[in-house]
Scaffold this active site. Structure first.
Site, PDB file in Angstrom:
ATOM      1  N   LYS A 133       2.762   3.631  -5.551  1.00 52.65           N
ATOM      2  CA  LYS A 133       2.231   2.636  -6.496  1.00 52.65           C
ATOM      3  C   LYS A 133       3.272   2.154  -7.502  1.00 52.65           C
ATOM      4  O   LYS A 133       3.232   1.028  -7.955  1.00 52.65           O
ATOM      5  CB  LYS A 133       0.992   3.193  -7.207  1.00 52.65           C
ATOM      6  CG  LYS A 133      -0.047   3.727  -6.239  1.00 52.65           C
ATOM      7  CD  LYS A 133      -0.346   2.753  -5.083  1.00 52.65           C
ATOM      8  CE  LYS A 133      -1.054   3.425  -3.922  1.00 52.65           C
ATOM      9  NZ  LYS A 133      -1.022   2.603  -2.685  1.00 52.65           N
ATOM     10  N   ASP A 160       0.831  -1.205   0.000  1.00 54.31           N
ATOM     11  CA  ASP A 160       0.000   0.000   0.000  1.00 54.31           C
ATOM     12  C   ASP A 160       0.867   1.256   0.000  1.00 54.31           C
ATOM     13  O   ASP A 160       0.434   2.316   0.460  1.00 54.31           O
ATOM     14  CB  ASP A 160      -0.923  -0.014   1.229  1.00 54.31           C
ATOM     15  CG  ASP A 160      -2.045   0.995   1.105  1.00 54.31           C
ATOM     16  OD1 ASP A 160      -2.607   1.396   2.146  1.00 54.31           O
ATOM     17  OD2 ASP A 160      -2.346   1.407  -0.033  1.00 54.31           O
ATOM     18  N   ASN A 218      -5.389  -0.524  -4.125  1.00 55.85           N
ATOM     19  CA  ASN A 218      -5.423   0.519  -5.167  1.00 55.85           C
ATOM     20  C   ASN A 218      -5.060   0.051  -6.566  1.00 55.85           C
ATOM     21  O   ASN A 218      -4.445   0.803  -7.334  1.00 55.85           O
ATOM     22  CB  ASN A 218      -4.482   1.670  -4.791  1.00 55.85           C
ATOM     23  CG  ASN A 218      -4.664   2.130  -3.389  1.00 55.85           C
ATOM     24  OD1 ASN A 218      -3.760   2.041  -2.567  1.00 55.85           O
ATOM     25  ND2 ASN A 218      -5.854   2.608  -3.082  1.00 55.85           N
TER      26      ASN A 218
END
Ligand SMILES: O=C(NC/C=C/[C@H]1O[C@@H](n2cnc3c(NCCO)ncnc32)[C@H](O)[C@@H]1O)c1cc(-c2ccc(F)cc2)cc(O)c1O
Ligand SMILES: [Mg+2]
Length: 208
Positions: free
Chosen positions: A138, A135, A164
Protein backbone atom coordinates in the site's frame (compact mmCIF):
# COMPACT_ATOMS: atom_id res chain seq x y z
CA UNK A 1 7.15 -28.64 6.01
CA UNK A 2 3.61 -27.30 6.07
CA UNK A 3 2.31 -26.03 2.75
CA UNK A 4 1.77 -22.30 2.27
CA UNK A 5 -1.62 -20.66 1.89
CA UNK A 6 -1.01 -19.87 -1.80
CA UNK A 7 -0.13 -23.55 -2.36
CA UNK A 8 -3.37 -24.61 -0.64
CA UNK A 9 -5.29 -22.06 -2.71
CA UNK A 10 -3.80 -23.51 -5.92
CA UNK A 11 -4.72 -27.05 -4.81
CA UNK A 12 -8.31 -25.88 -4.27
CA UNK A 13 -8.36 -24.48 -7.82
CA UNK A 14 -6.94 -27.68 -9.35
CA UNK A 15 -9.40 -29.78 -7.33
CA UNK A 16 -12.59 -27.71 -7.79
CA UNK A 17 -12.23 -25.66 -10.98
CA UNK A 18 -12.57 -26.78 -14.60
CA UNK A 19 -9.48 -26.25 -16.77
CA UNK A 20 -10.05 -23.43 -19.25
CA UNK A 21 -13.05 -22.05 -17.36
CA UNK A 22 -12.05 -18.73 -15.70
CA UNK A 23 -15.36 -18.35 -13.85
CA UNK A 24 -14.91 -21.74 -12.17
CA UNK A 25 -11.40 -20.68 -11.07
CA UNK A 26 -12.83 -17.49 -9.55
CA UNK A 27 -15.62 -19.43 -7.80
CA UNK A 28 -13.14 -22.00 -6.47
CA UNK A 29 -10.94 -19.24 -4.96
CA UNK A 30 -13.96 -17.38 -3.54
CA UNK A 31 -15.18 -20.62 -1.94
CA UNK A 32 -11.70 -21.34 -0.53
CA UNK A 33 -11.47 -17.83 0.93
CA UNK A 34 -14.99 -17.89 2.40
CA UNK A 35 -14.97 -21.40 3.82
CA UNK A 36 -11.33 -22.44 4.27
CA UNK A 37 -8.82 -19.61 4.59
CA UNK A 38 -9.16 -15.87 4.02
CA UNK A 39 -6.68 -14.53 1.45
CA UNK A 40 -6.05 -11.00 0.22
CA UNK A 41 -7.78 -11.49 -3.13
CA UNK A 42 -9.87 -8.52 -4.19
CA UNK A 43 -12.94 -10.75 -3.76
CA UNK A 44 -16.29 -11.10 -5.52
CA UNK A 45 -17.84 -7.79 -4.43
CA UNK A 46 -15.35 -5.05 -5.36
CA UNK A 47 -16.01 -4.80 -9.10
CA UNK A 48 -15.84 -2.08 -11.73
CA UNK A 49 -16.85 -3.47 -15.10
CA UNK A 50 -17.74 -0.65 -17.43
CA UNK A 51 -14.14 -0.42 -18.68
CA UNK A 52 -13.12 -1.95 -22.03
CA UNK A 53 -9.34 -1.80 -21.82
CA UNK A 54 -6.92 -3.12 -24.46
CA UNK A 55 -3.72 -2.66 -22.43
CA UNK A 56 -3.89 -3.38 -18.71
CA UNK A 57 -1.16 -3.23 -16.07
CA UNK A 58 -1.59 -4.94 -12.69
CA UNK A 59 0.75 -4.17 -9.79
CA UNK A 60 0.91 -7.11 -7.39
CA UNK A 61 -0.29 -10.43 -8.81
CA UNK A 62 -0.26 -12.45 -5.56
CA UNK A 63 -2.09 -15.70 -6.53
CA UNK A 64 -3.58 -14.34 -9.76
CA UNK A 65 -7.19 -14.04 -8.60
CA UNK A 66 -7.68 -10.45 -9.79
CA UNK A 67 -5.60 -11.26 -12.87
CA UNK A 68 -8.17 -13.91 -13.83
CA UNK A 69 -11.07 -11.61 -12.93
CA UNK A 70 -9.79 -8.88 -15.25
CA UNK A 71 -8.28 -11.00 -18.06
CA UNK A 72 -11.43 -13.13 -18.54
CA UNK A 73 -13.26 -9.96 -19.67
CA UNK A 74 -10.60 -8.76 -22.13
CA UNK A 75 -11.49 -8.81 -25.86
CA UNK A 76 -9.25 -10.81 -28.25
CA UNK A 77 -5.96 -8.98 -28.80
CA UNK A 78 -6.17 -7.14 -25.50
CA UNK A 79 -3.48 -7.98 -22.99
CA UNK A 80 -2.73 -7.73 -19.30
CA UNK A 81 0.79 -7.35 -17.90
CA UNK A 82 1.00 -8.27 -14.22
CA UNK A 83 4.04 -7.63 -12.01
CA UNK A 84 4.88 -9.84 -9.02
CA UNK A 85 8.25 -9.74 -7.27
CA UNK A 86 7.78 -12.75 -4.95
CA UNK A 87 8.93 -15.83 -6.85
CA UNK A 88 6.78 -18.24 -4.82
CA UNK A 89 3.62 -16.22 -5.43
CA UNK A 90 4.54 -15.79 -9.12
CA UNK A 91 4.88 -19.56 -9.52
CA UNK A 92 1.44 -20.13 -7.97
CA UNK A 93 -0.16 -17.33 -10.01
CA UNK A 94 1.25 -18.74 -13.28
CA UNK A 95 -0.51 -22.04 -12.56
CA UNK A 96 -3.79 -20.35 -11.57
CA UNK A 97 -3.72 -18.25 -14.77
CA UNK A 98 -2.89 -21.37 -16.83
CA UNK A 99 -5.70 -23.34 -15.16
CA UNK A 100 -8.09 -20.57 -16.22
CA UNK A 101 -6.75 -20.86 -19.78
CA UNK A 102 -5.79 -17.19 -19.90
CA UNK A 103 -2.06 -17.50 -20.68
CA UNK A 104 -2.55 -15.89 -24.11
CA UNK A 105 -3.98 -12.70 -22.60
CA UNK A 106 -1.71 -12.42 -19.57
CA UNK A 107 2.01 -11.73 -19.30
CA UNK A 108 3.22 -12.32 -15.74
CA UNK A 109 6.56 -10.59 -15.14
CA UNK A 110 8.51 -11.64 -12.06
CA UNK A 111 10.04 -8.45 -10.71
CA UNK A 112 9.46 -5.22 -8.82
CA UNK A 113 7.09 -2.57 -10.19
CA UNK A 114 9.66 0.19 -9.79
CA UNK A 115 12.14 -1.78 -11.92
CA UNK A 116 9.68 -2.71 -14.66
CA UNK A 117 7.50 0.42 -15.02
CA UNK A 118 10.43 2.28 -16.67
CA UNK A 119 10.94 -0.61 -19.10
CA UNK A 120 7.39 -1.01 -20.45
CA UNK A 121 8.19 0.84 -23.69
CA UNK A 122 11.52 -0.79 -24.69
CA UNK A 123 10.68 -4.25 -23.31
CA UNK A 124 6.97 -4.66 -24.17
CA UNK A 125 6.45 -1.97 -26.79
CA UNK A 126 3.76 -0.41 -24.62
CA UNK A 127 3.35 3.38 -25.05
CA UNK A 128 0.49 3.91 -22.61
CA UNK A 129 -1.95 1.82 -20.59
CA UNK A 130 -5.74 2.03 -20.67
CA UNK A 131 -6.17 0.61 -17.17
CA UNK A 132 -3.80 0.16 -14.21
CA UNK A 133 -4.91 -1.97 -11.24
CA UNK A 134 -2.99 -1.20 -8.03
CA UNK A 135 -3.07 -3.93 -5.41
CA UNK A 136 0.52 -4.32 -4.19
CA UNK A 137 2.18 -2.93 -1.03
CA UNK A 138 0.00 0.00 0.00
CA UNK A 139 2.92 2.39 0.57
CA UNK A 140 3.95 1.86 -3.05
CA UNK A 141 0.75 3.07 -4.78
CA UNK A 142 1.79 6.73 -4.74
CA UNK A 143 5.47 6.40 -5.73
CA UNK A 144 4.56 4.01 -8.55
CA UNK A 145 1.80 6.33 -9.78
CA UNK A 146 4.27 9.22 -9.95
CA UNK A 147 6.75 6.91 -11.70
CA UNK A 148 4.11 5.94 -14.29
CA UNK A 149 3.40 9.65 -14.88
CA UNK A 150 7.12 10.38 -15.30
CA UNK A 151 7.51 7.44 -17.72
CA UNK A 152 4.62 8.76 -19.84
CA UNK A 153 2.62 5.56 -19.38
CA UNK A 154 -0.63 7.40 -18.60
CA UNK A 155 -2.65 9.08 -21.34
CA UNK A 156 -5.76 11.27 -21.25
CA UNK A 157 -8.44 8.84 -20.03
CA UNK A 158 -6.20 6.18 -18.48
CA UNK A 159 -8.03 4.68 -15.50
CA UNK A 160 -6.19 3.89 -12.26
CA UNK A 161 -8.14 1.41 -10.12
CA UNK A 162 -6.78 1.10 -6.57
CA UNK A 163 -7.82 -1.64 -4.17
CA UNK A 164 -7.94 -1.25 -0.36
CA UNK A 165 -8.22 2.50 -0.17
CA UNK A 166 -9.98 2.11 3.22
CA UNK A 167 -8.65 -1.20 4.53
CA UNK A 168 -5.67 -1.45 4.96
CA UNK A 169 -5.88 2.07 3.49
CA UNK A 170 -3.64 4.17 1.26
CA UNK A 171 -3.99 7.72 2.70
CA UNK A 172 -1.11 9.39 0.83
CA UNK A 173 -2.27 7.99 -2.54
CA UNK A 174 -5.91 9.00 -1.88
CA UNK A 175 -4.91 12.51 -0.90
CA UNK A 176 -2.88 12.81 -4.11
CA UNK A 177 -5.41 11.55 -6.66
CA UNK A 178 -8.31 13.38 -4.96
CA UNK A 179 -6.49 16.76 -4.86
CA UNK A 180 -4.40 16.65 -8.03
CA UNK A 181 -5.75 18.62 -11.00
CA UNK A 182 -4.48 15.80 -13.20
CA UNK A 183 -7.05 13.27 -11.96
CA UNK A 184 -10.81 12.93 -11.68
CA UNK A 185 -11.27 10.50 -8.81
CA UNK A 186 -14.23 8.66 -7.34
CA UNK A 187 -14.71 6.09 -4.60
CA UNK A 188 -16.61 2.81 -5.04
CA UNK A 189 -17.67 1.78 -1.55
CA UNK A 190 -17.64 -1.95 -0.91
CA UNK A 191 -16.40 -4.43 1.70
CA UNK A 192 -13.05 -5.94 2.47
CA UNK A 193 -13.01 -9.22 0.57
CA UNK A 194 -15.09 -11.95 2.25
CA UNK A 195 -15.79 -9.80 5.33
CA UNK A 196 -18.24 -7.14 6.54
CA UNK A 197 -15.52 -4.55 7.07
CA UNK A 198 -15.74 -1.46 4.90
CA UNK A 199 -13.30 -1.17 2.04
CA UNK A 200 -13.50 0.15 -1.47
CA UNK A 201 -11.89 0.92 -4.78
CA UNK A 202 -10.78 4.35 -5.90
CA UNK A 203 -11.17 4.95 -9.62
CA UNK A 204 -9.01 7.82 -10.86
CA UNK A 205 -9.04 9.00 -14.48
CA UNK A 206 -5.84 10.70 -15.66
CA UNK A 207 -6.71 13.98 -17.37
CA UNK A 208 -3.38 14.39 -19.18
O1 LIG B 1 -1.45 -6.06 1.86
C1 LIG B 1 -2.23 -6.27 0.94
N1 LIG B 1 -1.83 -6.41 -0.32
C2 LIG B 1 -0.40 -6.36 -0.62
C3 LIG B 1 -0.16 -7.24 -1.81
C4 LIG B 1 1.08 -7.61 -2.14
C5 LIG B 1 1.32 -8.50 -3.30
O2 LIG B 1 2.03 -7.74 -4.29
C6 LIG B 1 3.40 -8.15 -4.34
N2 LIG B 1 4.18 -6.89 -4.38
C7 LIG B 1 4.28 -5.99 -3.40
N3 LIG B 1 5.04 -4.94 -3.80
C8 LIG B 1 5.43 -5.21 -5.08
C9 LIG B 1 6.20 -4.53 -6.06
N4 LIG B 1 6.79 -3.31 -5.86
C10 LIG B 1 6.80 -2.61 -4.60
C11 LIG B 1 7.95 -3.14 -3.73
O3 LIG B 1 9.16 -3.05 -4.43
N5 LIG B 1 6.36 -5.07 -7.27
C12 LIG B 1 5.80 -6.27 -7.55
N6 LIG B 1 5.05 -6.99 -6.67
C13 LIG B 1 4.87 -6.45 -5.45
C14 LIG B 1 3.60 -9.00 -3.11
O4 LIG B 1 4.63 -9.96 -3.33
C15 LIG B 1 2.24 -9.64 -2.94
O5 LIG B 1 2.04 -10.71 -3.86
C16 LIG B 1 -3.68 -6.43 1.21
C17 LIG B 1 -4.07 -6.59 2.53
C18 LIG B 1 -5.41 -6.76 2.87
C19 LIG B 1 -5.78 -6.92 4.27
C20 LIG B 1 -6.86 -6.22 4.79
C21 LIG B 1 -7.23 -6.36 6.13
C22 LIG B 1 -6.51 -7.22 6.94
F1 LIG B 1 -6.85 -7.40 8.23
C23 LIG B 1 -5.41 -7.92 6.43
C24 LIG B 1 -5.05 -7.78 5.10
C25 LIG B 1 -6.40 -6.80 1.85
C26 LIG B 1 -6.01 -6.64 0.52
O6 LIG B 1 -6.92 -6.68 -0.50
C27 LIG B 1 -4.66 -6.45 0.19
O7 LIG B 1 -4.34 -6.27 -1.14
MG1 LIG C 1 -6.09 -5.89 -2.28
Amino acid sequence: TRSTRPQRLLKAVQKNATRGDPQSVISAIDHFCRHSEWAMNIGDEKVVNELNPEKVLELGTYCGYSTVRIARLLPPGARLITLEFNGDYAAIARQVIAWAGLEDKVQLVEGASEDWIPRMKEHFGIETFDLVFLDHWKDRYLPDTKLMEDCGLLRKGTVLLADNVICPGVPDYLQYVRNSLSYKSCYFKSHLEYTKAEDGLEKSVFLG
